[in-house]
Design a protein around this motif. Structure first.
Motif: not given
Ligand SMILES: [Zn+2]
Length: 428
Positions: A254-255, A260-263, A287-290
């Motif tokens: 999910d993350m 990827e989608s920039g959600t 941290r994962r860039g979300l």
């Protein structure tokens, strides 16, 4: 207006002293250290004051103020089916105007100028937010339990069309139309895919509820074979700019999909705690860039619309959850509640104190016992300040609130009409 010799949060989210900010019309004309000519301007003395961008609340159901306290002690699904949906079936459009107006009073007082909102009768209650001088991205979350129902046959489509018509006469950009499906569990794939297409055709942002509770995720997996996040991706929702509320229960996949989608994730700490939904690992998401922003959710699961409280909780919870005392630093929390929220709403010229940006500002009184010493202002604002320390809220260069007074609305009338509306709904 000139803010003279004031401490502020600059465009890099660092605190600067002895600054000058000039607003002209809707915009910030100047922000920097150079003293500015005062002639003809309303001058605000910056002594003991702190100026920062106003809050952008990325998940709300503002007319739900009238459901405050109505449905306590229930988990999400029971709360929705036994209390919220039956109340909403009796909740008329004109009453939603007063519910939203009441919410506007609360939002403006606590420094919020803009909300991403999901509800019904968008043009009716949008009018209340518009009159209050606020901004809002309004969406009607499609609810559908028929595999074959087309989006254009759903009330969400009709209500959104009505809002688009209303917007033709309200073109200053403060109110915007977003697309929406309520959630995986309240939708079907066909309508979700058609909502995504509709958003694409109209260049709209999409608002959804995603993975709020563990039960939601388990039931989605049982129905579809995959998670709510994957459902949104499969239906094409995530191909468009999307604000996904909650995201409490995400797995690695999910993350990855959301990154990827920039959600944009709308993190709703109070609501998740109050309904016993859980605590999302917001620091790990970051941290994962979300992209993580903050929202209040509605006043019936919070139970207020106070972004100061939401900010404080977001800062506390990420530390407790990750066992890291600096999980998301104070300045970053401030950015999530301001600039990142504005971007989530497609408001690229909002959320920063910089020349050329919209003048959406809040000012704090720092001369309070709980804000002394003023050693680390950003930390004081996140961890020590209260909404009542805000002495001014400005949206598009217009002062909506100053020194305890709402300037654009009649708060007494709104309170009376809201109370009357609640009684009328309950009597039906
Ligand atoms: Zn919600």
């Amino acid at each position: 207006m000139l803010f003279k010799d004031i401490k502020l949060l600059d465009k890099d989210f660092t605190v600067k002293e002895h600054q000058y900010v000039v607003t002209e019309g809707e915009y910030i004309k100047y922000a920097g250290p150079q003293a500015q000519a005062e002639d003809g301007m309303e001058v605000i003395d910056g002594h003991n004051r702190f100026l920062m961008p106003a809050f952008y609340n990325t998940h709300c159901h503002v007319p739900m103020t009238l459901l405050r306290g109505y449905g306590e002690g229930l988990p999400l699904q029971e709360w929705l089916s036994s209390r919220v949906f039956p109340f909403e079936a009796k909740y008329r459009a004109q009453e939603k105007y007063w519910g939203a107006a009441l919410g506007a009073c609360e939002l403006i007082r606590s420094g919020c100028v803009s909300i991403s909102d999901m509800y019904f009768d968008l043009a009716d209650y949008g009018e209340a937010l518009y009159k209050a001088g606020m901004k809002a991205n309004l969406s009607n979350g499609a609810v559908c339990f028929d595999d074959n129902e087309a989006y254009k046959d759903n009330n969400a489509y009709r209500d959104t069309q009505r809002l688009l018509e209303w917007l033709k006469d309200h073109r200053d950009g403060r109110i915007r139309a977003d697309a929406s499906i309520h959630s995986e569990y309240c939708s079907r794939k066909k309508i979700a895919a058609e909502t995504a297409e509709f958003a694409g055709e109209n260049g709209m942002i999409i608002q959804v509820h995603v993975s709020e509770t563990r039960r939601e995720v388990e039931e989605c997996v049982a129905r579809n074979g995959y998670s709510p996040v994957r459902y949104m991706k499969e239906c094409g929702i995530l191909e468009h700019p999307t604000v996904a509320a909650h995201c409490v229960w995400l797995d690695d996949n999910d993350m990855e999909i959301l990154k990827e989608s920039g959600t944009v994730i709308a993190h709703n700490p109070s609501s998740n705690l109050k309904l016993g939904s859980g605590i999302p690992p917001a620091a790990e998401y970051k941290r994962r860039g979300l992209r993580v922003t903050v929202g209040t959710d509605g006043a019936s699961s919070n139970n207020n619309l106070n972004m100061m409280e939401e900010m404080h909780l977001a800062a506390m919870l990420c530390r407790g959850r990750s066992l890291d005392a600096n999980a998301i630093p104070a300045a970053e929390i401030l950015r999530m509640c301001t600039r990142e929220g504005a971007l989530a709403q497609g408001r690229t010229d909002c959320g920063l104190i910089d020349a050329g940006m919209k003048a959406d500002l809040i000012m704090f009184d720092l001369d309070r016992p709980h804000l002394l010493p003023d050693y680390d202002t950003a930390s004081n604002i996140v961890f020590s300040a209260q909404a009542s320390d805000i002495v001014m809220t400005m949206c598009d260069g217009k002062v909506l609130y100053k020194d305890g007074q709402l300037l654009t609305v009649d708060e007494q009338e709104i309170k009376a009409k809201a109370a009357e509306s609640f009684i009328n709904i309950c009597s039906r």
